[in-house]
Enzyme design. Structure first.
Site, PDB file in Angstrom:
ATOM      1  N   CYS A  61      72.584  88.546  -4.822  1.00 27.92           N
ATOM      2  CA  CYS A  61      72.983  88.485  -3.428  1.00 27.92           C
ATOM      3  C   CYS A  61      72.145  89.390  -2.567  1.00 27.92           C
ATOM      4  CB  CYS A  61      74.416  88.915  -3.298  1.00 27.92           C
ATOM      5  SG  CYS A  61      75.389  88.092  -4.506  1.00 27.92           S
ATOM      6  N   ARG A 101      79.065  91.350  -3.645  1.00 34.15           N
ATOM      7  CA  ARG A 101      78.371  90.164  -4.135  1.00 34.15           C
ATOM      8  C   ARG A 101      77.421  90.496  -5.276  1.00 34.15           C
ATOM      9  NH1 ARG A 101      78.672  85.665  -0.367  1.00 34.15           N
ATOM     10  NH2 ARG A 101      77.178  84.796  -1.798  1.00 34.15           N
ATOM     11  N   TRP A 140      72.882  90.957  -8.539  1.00 33.91           N
ATOM     12  CA  TRP A 140      73.686  90.667  -9.724  1.00 33.91           C
ATOM     13  C   TRP A 140      72.700  89.984 -10.660  1.00 33.91           C
ATOM     14  CZ3 TRP A 140      75.371  85.945 -12.000  1.00 33.91           C
ATOM     15  CH2 TRP A 140      76.359  86.099 -12.966  1.00 33.91           C
ATOM     16  N   ASN A 158      68.498  84.936  -3.157  1.00 32.47           N
ATOM     17  CA  ASN A 158      69.780  84.705  -3.813  1.00 32.47           C
ATOM     18  C   ASN A 158      69.725  83.321  -4.428  1.00 32.47           C
ATOM     19  OD1 ASN A 158      72.479  84.501  -4.564  1.00 32.47           O
ATOM     20  ND2 ASN A 158      73.128  83.869  -2.518  1.00 32.47           N
ATOM     21  N   GLY A 159      69.923  83.229  -5.747  1.00 32.57           N
ATOM     22  CA  GLY A 159      69.872  81.924  -6.399  1.00 32.57           C
ATOM     23  C   GLY A 159      68.996  81.992  -7.629  1.00 32.57           C
ATOM     24  N   GLU A 190      96.154  83.836 -16.341  1.00 34.31           N
ATOM     25  CA  GLU A 190      95.589  84.584 -15.220  1.00 34.31           C
ATOM     26  C   GLU A 190      95.615  86.084 -15.511  1.00 34.31           C
ATOM     27  OE1 GLU A 190      93.747  84.286 -12.884  1.00 34.31           O
ATOM     28  OE2 GLU A 190      94.157  85.873 -11.473  1.00 34.31           O
ATOM     29  N   LYS A 202      92.797  88.916 -15.814  1.00 32.24           N
ATOM     30  CA  LYS A 202      92.741  90.112 -14.953  1.00 32.24           C
ATOM     31  C   LYS A 202      92.593  91.366 -15.800  1.00 32.24           C
ATOM     32  CE  LYS A 202      92.509  88.714 -11.926  1.00 32.24           C
ATOM     33  NZ  LYS A 202      92.306  87.756 -10.895  1.00 32.24           N
ATOM     34  N   GLU A 215      89.054  91.638 -17.242  1.00 35.22           N
ATOM     35  CA  GLU A 215      88.069  91.972 -16.211  1.00 35.22           C
ATOM     36  C   GLU A 215      88.019  93.451 -15.892  1.00 35.22           C
ATOM     37  OE1 GLU A 215      87.550  89.279 -12.498  1.00 35.22           O
ATOM     38  OE2 GLU A 215      89.604  89.098 -13.177  1.00 35.22           O
ATOM     39  N   HIS A 234     101.029  78.460 -34.709  1.00 36.24           N
ATOM     40  CA  HIS A 234      99.991  77.552 -35.198  1.00 36.24           C
ATOM     41  C   HIS A 234      98.666  78.270 -35.466  1.00 36.24           C
ATOM     42  CE1 HIS A 234     102.542  74.078 -34.672  1.00 36.24           C
ATOM     43  NE2 HIS A 234     102.800  74.445 -33.423  1.00 36.24           N
ATOM     44  N   LYS A 260      81.835  89.304  -6.906  1.00 36.42           N
ATOM     45  CA  LYS A 260      82.953  88.571  -6.317  1.00 36.42           C
ATOM     46  C   LYS A 260      82.651  87.091  -6.131  1.00 36.42           C
ATOM     47  CE  LYS A 260      86.979  88.295  -4.245  1.00 36.42           C
ATOM     48  NZ  LYS A 260      88.155  88.324  -5.117  1.00 36.42           N
TER      49      LYS A 260
END
Ligand code: F6R
Length: 610
Positions: A2, A27, A78, A104-105, A484, A488, A491, A507, A605
């Site tokens: 970013c 970012r 990043w 960026n990319g 979720e 969390k 992370e 199982h 993010k």
């Protein structure tokens, strides 16, 4: 991944631009760099590994007079290509140190381009794909920078936003946008380019959203936007930026994650005010009216992790309340699977940022095959919202740092409203509809009670933070909650957690249960209570530790090791207090471990690369 850029004319630049760069750090925070040039073409470049504050310290200690520079490009990284090193930190530059770029990319054909350039005698100081473009610009230079970039972009394949400065044309700045997000902020005598409008809020009053295959050329204090397809200048819509200082302040909280969890009651209150008339028991939404009229027979939801978990929750809601069969896909898989797009199906894309590359690409695939697309997005004006046919904002406010919390609540709220609205137009029993709406009216208080008890949750989280492994279990609509909150915890604590449907434990995963491997079993009052008690007993029979997440009426007090209590609400709404309780659990566990909660390692993010 970013970047940002600022361009100023006849005014001091740097100090507040570094402040601005900090706003974009969410970012990517692997490294950061700036390059500034003045009207004489003299330049100052500075880079630092890790945080923007490291860069700021270097800049502050430098003997350069920063006010002197007018054109400025900057980047927070990043890492995609190459390790986190000074060499790989942007801005990158050409061999002759004339062209500086940020990006960026991902440049997909970078290996082929590198080989070509090596054959022509170029060498490379780092491992990034971006450095190759800087050298390609030097190699292909012709007449002026604008003409050159128009040629260069045809050689590099695709998915980037790229900013370039040329020391020989110091009052010119060029940007190209192909798939990666880019907005142009406008202020008096100033231009700002940024990966998103959020970061511009303090500085620009209006902005232009750039579309794919567009180029921005800023010369002096004028700008033009050109279509890379037709070569024509474009007249684009200018939009207002709304700015609230509250979004940037931490208030009395220790982390933004904590602040954002504590904002949930306020968000719920807002939703209720905007959307529900409790006198007439009506949900007010022209968008949903339009959607209901289309009478879709199936729903497919496409999203990435937290948003995917919201989609999984919605699949239960759409099926139970609106009787519409629903399938949910992670966008990374959806994109490459064979598609059977048809007009009876509604395709819902859920995204906090509205910029996640995998979801955006999936959306484009559906649109190309004429599928009807619906967005559920938090960031106003983001790409997914602009490209889809219809949609709703989650209105959760600015969520900056990595772990999605309040935006997840916003997503499940909007999805619940949709399911209720569509159900009410079909065969949902009116008594059920009324019961849910009545309980929604009390939801703000219900969630506030969880927050009031946060110290109790903190005590449990502190104890379990020190276990390296943990299961999160539940059945039915709470199963995505388990997924979720397992995500969390992973992370932000860096502990290994896994979510299963409680019935699946026997199982296979049961073999891992032992005293050092605890389980958080989510069991609010409802249809599955007895079955969960059986699961609890199976774990205890193998000396496993259990945290029991329950509503207060519970009568199994002697069976479990620790408890997190939540206030009672009906089954369909228990996802809200459960979410908030588990958000707090993850937050306090990470705090106990002294993690960098708002900036967990390796993450960013908004993931705008595939
Ligand atoms: C986790 C988290 C991510 C995002 C995912 C999709 O806390 O935030 O898993 O949910 O990267 O992002 P959006 O929702 O912006 O598409």
């Amino acid at each position: 991944m970013c970047w940002i850029f600022a361009y100023k004319w006849d005014k001091e630049a740097s100090p507040f631009l570094l402040e601005w760069l900090k706003n974009l750090e969410y970012r990517g925070y692997d490294s950061a760099g700036i390059c500034e040039i003045n009207k004489a073409g003299e330049f100052y470049i500075e880079k630092a590994v890790w945080k923007v504050s490291n860069l700021a310290t270097k800049v502050e200690n430098s003997d350069k007079e920063l006010e002197w520079y007018n054109t400025w490009i900057a980047h927070t990284r990043w890492a995609t290509h190459g390790k986190v090193t000074m060499e790989n930190t942007h801005p990158h530059y050409s061999k002759n140190e004339r062209f500086f770029i940020v990006h960026n990319g991902i440049i997909e054909n970078y290996i082929e381009l590198k080989k070509e350039l090596e054959d022509r005698g170029y060498t490379f100081y780092g491992e990034t794909d971006t450095e190759i473009v800087a050298k390609l610009i030097e190699d292909m230079f012709e007449t002026d920078i604008e003409t050159t970039i128009k040629k260069v972009f045809r050689r590099i394949t695709w998915a980037y936003a790229l900013g370039v400065i040329d020391r020989q044309e110091p009052d010119t700045l060029i940007w190209v946008k192909i798939w990666s997000p880019l907005v142009l902020g406008l202020a008096e005598w100033e231009y700002f380019l940024s990966s998103d409008a959020n970061a511009l809020a303090r500085f620009a009053k209006t902005y232009i959203n750039l579309d794919d295959w567009e180029m921005v050329v800023i010369k002096g204090n004028t700008h033009k936007i050109i279509s890379l397809d037709s070569g024509l200048s474009l007249d684009k819509q200018i939009e207002d930026i709304t700015y609230s200082e509250d979004n940037y302040a931490l208030w009395d909280f220790s982390h933004f994650m904590e602040k954002e969890i504590f904002q949930v009651p306020e968000i719920i209150d807002n939703f209720i005010k905007w959307r529900i008339d409790f006198e007439t028991l009506e949900i007010k939404s022209n968008t949903l009216e339009e959607l209901a009229a289309k009478d879709f027979k199936r729903i497919e939801i496409i999203a990435s992790w937290t948003s995917y978990n919201a989609g999984m929750t919605a699949s239960y809601l759409f099926e139970e309340l609106a009787s519409i069969p629903t399938t949910v896909y992670v966008s990374t898989e959806f994109k490459y699977k064979k598609k059977f797009i048809n007009t009876d199906t509604l395709y819902i894309f859920i995204s906090q940022s509205g910029e996640t590359a995998d979801s955006l690409e999936s959306l484009k695939v559906v649109k190309n095959k004429w599928g009807f697309t619906f967005w559920i997005v938090n960031v106003v004006g983001s790409s997914i919202a602009r490209l889809s046919d219809l949609g709703l904002y989650t209105h959760s406010g600015r969520e900056v740092w990595v772990a999605a919390t309040k935006s997840f609540i916003g997503q499940i709220w909007v999805l619940l409203i949709m399911a209720l609205y569509l159900g009410n137009k079909k065969d949902l029993e009116y008594t059920k509809y009324k019961e849910i709406l009545a309980c929604m009216q009390k939801l703000k208080d219900n969630v506030s009670l969880v927050l009031l008890e946060s110290q109790k949750i903190q005590k449990v989280a502190k104890k379990y933070a020190h276990y390296k492994d943990m299961f999160f279990l539940w059945r039915n609509i709470q199963y995505p909650m388990a997924m979720e909150w397992s995500l969390k915890c992973k992370e932000i604590t860096y502990n290994h957690t896994e979510a299963y449907s409680a019935g699946e434990l026997k199982h296979g995963p049961l073999s891992l249960i032992e005293p050092s491997f605890p389980t958080l079993l989510i069991n609010p009052e409802g249809r599955f209570t007895d079955k969960n008690v059986s699961t609890l007993k199976e774990i205890k029979a193998r000396d496993g530790l259990v945290i029991w997440l329950i509503t207060k009426w519970d009568k199994n007090k002697d069976l479990y090791d620790d408890v997190i209590e939540i206030p009672h609400t009906i089954e369909e709404l228990s996802i809200f207090p459960v979410s908030v309780a588990l958000q707090l659990f993850a937050y306090y566990a990470a705090r106990e471990l002294d993690r960098e909660i708002d900036k967990p390692r390796n993450l960013a993010k908004s993931v705008t690369v595939e």
